[in-house]
Write a protein that holds these residues in place. Structure first.
Motif, short mmCIF file in Angstrom:
data_model
loop_
_atom_site.label_atom_id
_atom_site.label_comp_id
_atom_site.label_asym_id
_atom_site.label_seq_id
_atom_site.Cartn_x
_atom_site.Cartn_y
_atom_site.Cartn_z
N TRP A 26 0.92 -1.27 -0.16
CA TRP A 26 -0.22 0.03 0.06
C TRP A 26 0.95 1.19 0.08
O TRP A 26 1.98 1.38 0.72
CB TRP A 26 -0.81 -0.15 1.22
CG TRP A 26 -1.69 -0.99 1.17
CD1 TRP A 26 -1.86 -2.20 1.71
CD2 TRP A 26 -3.18 -0.96 0.78
NE1 TRP A 26 -3.06 -2.96 1.39
CE2 TRP A 26 -3.81 -2.32 0.91
CE3 TRP A 26 -4.11 0.04 -0.04
CZ2 TRP A 26 -5.37 -2.57 0.55
CZ3 TRP A 26 -5.22 -0.21 -0.36
CH2 TRP A 26 -5.93 -1.45 -0.08
N GLY A 27 0.40 2.19 -0.76
CA GLY A 27 1.52 3.41 -0.94
C GLY A 27 0.22 4.58 -0.69
O GLY A 27 -0.89 4.51 -0.58
N TRP A 28 1.04 5.69 -0.37
CA TRP A 28 0.32 7.20 -0.17
C TRP A 28 -0.60 7.53 -1.44
O TRP A 28 -0.01 7.46 -2.35
CB TRP A 28 1.21 8.06 0.54
CG TRP A 28 1.65 7.71 1.64
CD1 TRP A 28 3.07 7.38 1.93
CD2 TRP A 28 1.14 7.79 2.93
NE1 TRP A 28 3.12 7.20 3.16
CE2 TRP A 28 2.07 7.53 3.94
CE3 TRP A 28 -0.10 8.09 3.56
CZ2 TRP A 28 1.87 7.14 5.28
CZ3 TRP A 28 -0.40 8.22 4.75
CH2 TRP A 28 0.41 7.63 5.83
N GLY A 29 -1.78 7.68 -1.22
CA GLY A 29 -2.65 7.97 -2.55
C GLY A 29 -3.36 9.31 -2.30
O GLY A 29 -2.80 10.24 -2.27
N SER A 30 -4.61 9.15 -2.12
CA SER A 30 -5.29 10.28 -2.10
C SER A 30 -5.32 11.24 -0.80
O SER A 30 -4.78 11.07 0.10
CB SER A 30 -6.93 9.88 -2.25
OG SER A 30 -7.27 9.15 -1.08
#
Length: 299
Positions: A26-30
């Motif tokens: 999981w990565g930094w998104g919205s």
């Protein structure tokens, strides 16, 4: 032996969860919008000489910090939040950053002088905050890969591709097009300024033109018999007019498609930048893709 005609296509677009895909990380998104803190504290408030060029504006943002349910200027910076990811509610980590602001008041007369009041906030005494959520999945599929380094979404159609002269093993593979046609064309212009017959013939009726650009490539591609997962993955590459916010918060606009194909003139792999025509899709009632076709024209 069958000869590879198309090695890979690369288009922009944020990678989405697909049926059959596995979330590997999981990565930094919205991110949310910039919001005023409940109790911001001024860094300075002073009277300055009036200048009509003075405009209120936001300051530079600070670096990101993980939320820990701590209170900042009356506002709680949450440690986690519930977000909708591909229709499923998930609890994800949250981080925040802050920024200052400079405000200029209205023009005032003080002892025959024009002045205004300047209010300043800084990252140490901020005015606004922004939250970002760790809700961007990285998904591994059989058919394609997403490179966070350049914000492009790659589909490979051969066991290998070429990086310069070096042959590289493809990390994944999709079905090769069942139809692959190459057309070379020219952009022509009549440079005879005295011609008044039409743009391609002079006053005596002779065809006159100059090649402004030669050998522009057009690729006509068609895939048949794709399953639902393959069809969705392919269209995610061909529908390339998205933007992607990548590392260091840089927004990359990739409205074109990069293709590596076998150049019939040289018999070698060649990279080109193309724009796509309308993508024509025909499906069977069972969800299988009867065909996906597109024409790519070199930019």
């Amino acid at each position: 032996m069958t000869e590879t005609q198309l090695f890979f296509l690369a288009g922009s677009g944020v990678k989405e969860i697909r049926k059959g895909g596995t979330v590997t990380s999981w990565g930094w998104g919205s991110a949310g919008s910039w919001t005023k803190l409940k109790e911001p504290k001024k860094s300075s408030y002073k009277k300055v000489k009036y200048n009509k060029k003075n405009k209120s504006k936001a300051g530079k943002a600070s670096g990101w910090k993980l939320g820990n349910n701590n209170t900042l200027c009356g506002t709680v910076m949450p440690k986690s939040a519930v977000r909708q990811v591909d229709g499923v509610e998930r609890t994800v980590d949250v981080r925040y950053r802050v920024r200052g602001y400079t405000f200029y008041g209205k023009k005032k007369k003080v002892k025959k002088k024009s002045v205004q009041y300047k209010t300043t906030y800084t990252t140490a005494k901020p005015y606004q905050y922004q939250l970002q959520y760790k809700d961007k999945p990285s998904v591994a599929t059989t058919y394609s890969t997403f490179k966070d380094t350049d914000g492009k979404y790659y589909a490979y159609f051969s066991p290998v591709y070429y990086d310069g002269d070096a042959q590289v093993n493809s990390p994944s593979r999709m079905k090769h097009p069942t139809s692959f046609n190459v057309t070379y064309g020219e952009v022509r212009k009549n440079l005879n300024s005295t011609a008044n017959n039409n743009e391609s013939r002079d006053n005596s009726g002779t065809y006159v033109y100059t090649n402004v650009r030669s050998n522009i490539v057009k690729l006509e591609l068609e895939w048949t018999g794709l399953n639902p997962e393959e069809g969705q993955e392919l269209l995610n590459v061909l529908n390339a007019t998205n933007t992607y916010t990548g590392v260091n918060e840089t927004t990359l606009k990739n409205n074109y498609i990069i293709a590596q194909y076998l150049d019939p003139q040289t018999g070698k792999a060649k990279n080109g930048t193309f724009f796509p025509s309308d993508r024509k899709v025909e499906k069977y009632p069972n969800g299988m893709y009867k065909s996906v076709s597109v024409t790519l024209t070199e930019v």
